[in-house]
Design an enzyme around this catalytic site. Sequence first.
Site, short mmCIF file in Angstrom:
data_model
loop_
_atom_site.label_atom_id
_atom_site.label_comp_id
_atom_site.label_asym_id
_atom_site.label_seq_id
_atom_site.Cartn_x
_atom_site.Cartn_y
_atom_site.Cartn_z
N GLU A 283 0.71 -1.23 0.38
CA GLU A 283 0.07 -0.46 0.15
C GLU A 283 0.58 1.63 0.14
OE1 GLU A 283 -2.78 0.06 2.70
OE2 GLU A 283 -4.11 -1.46 1.86
N ASP B 273 0.89 -8.33 18.54
CA ASP B 273 1.71 -8.28 19.15
C ASP B 273 2.63 -9.03 19.38
OD1 ASP B 273 1.01 -6.57 16.99
OD2 ASP B 273 2.01 -5.46 16.90
N ALA C 241 -4.26 -5.39 13.34
CA ALA C 241 -5.83 -5.13 14.65
C ALA C 241 -6.61 -6.09 14.64
CB ALA C 241 -5.89 -3.81 13.63
#
Length: 275
Positions: free
Chosen positions: A19, A148, A164
């Site tokens: 991205e 994480d 997330a």
Amino acid sequence: KKEKLLTFVIVGGGSTGVELAGALAELSRFTFARDFRNIDPKRTRIILIEAGPRILPNFSEKLSLLANRHLENLGVQVLAFKKVTKIDADGVNMGDERIEAATVLWAAGIQASSLNRQLKGELDSMGRIVVEPDMSLKHYPEIFVAGDQAHFSHQTGRPLNGIAPVALQQGRFIAKNILKELGGSSRDKFYYIDKGQMATIGRNNAVLEIGRLKLGGFWAWIIWLFVHIYYLIGFKNKFVVLFQWASSYLTYQKGARLIVNHDWRFYRNEGLQKK
């Protein structure tokens, strides 16, 4: 010197790296192209480096190849099977190969917090601590680890990605387990519900994978757009974001223009003056 300053290296070919590469390519070739007189932003080099055999390794091979082709059409140079061995202020090293670049962007993941090293447990290569099926530590059942920091591989044999949706589901699960235990019930085992994954590759292009549905191109991008708007809080926020995105899409305008120069200072009464 211009070539070095106009070279951007992105390390990591996951969703973040892809991205980022697509956004930089479009900014340099469309948005910034009319703003500069002394340089040609269209000559910007954007290099995406992936240590594995292909970008977007969590997607199907078909969508990975599609994303690769879209990036190359935007002018992004994709380097697979290349492991970065050194990064400094002037560029990156890939073994004996060297790329001079003024800007290097890291998108290949991060090490977990050093807090895990203070706990008694097995750590993986990223510093995440191995957790039990209920997200607790083997030797400390009263301690839960999520997101994480946690290495959870009981479901598929592979650790869940540090994204997330995983952290959100684990956080809610831990909270429910604590309440159940306080109420005298036994703990449940965590099970991650994969709602799919998406990644944009610049304007009008995206890849989407939800179960057996694998889609790439314009319609995947449309779905990506509306999914992101759907999860915004409040109707006003959704409307404002939709309006801003539509405006940017039609005009190629960026959100802000900033003048940064250390030789100038702003005075309330006299405006911009020389130091």
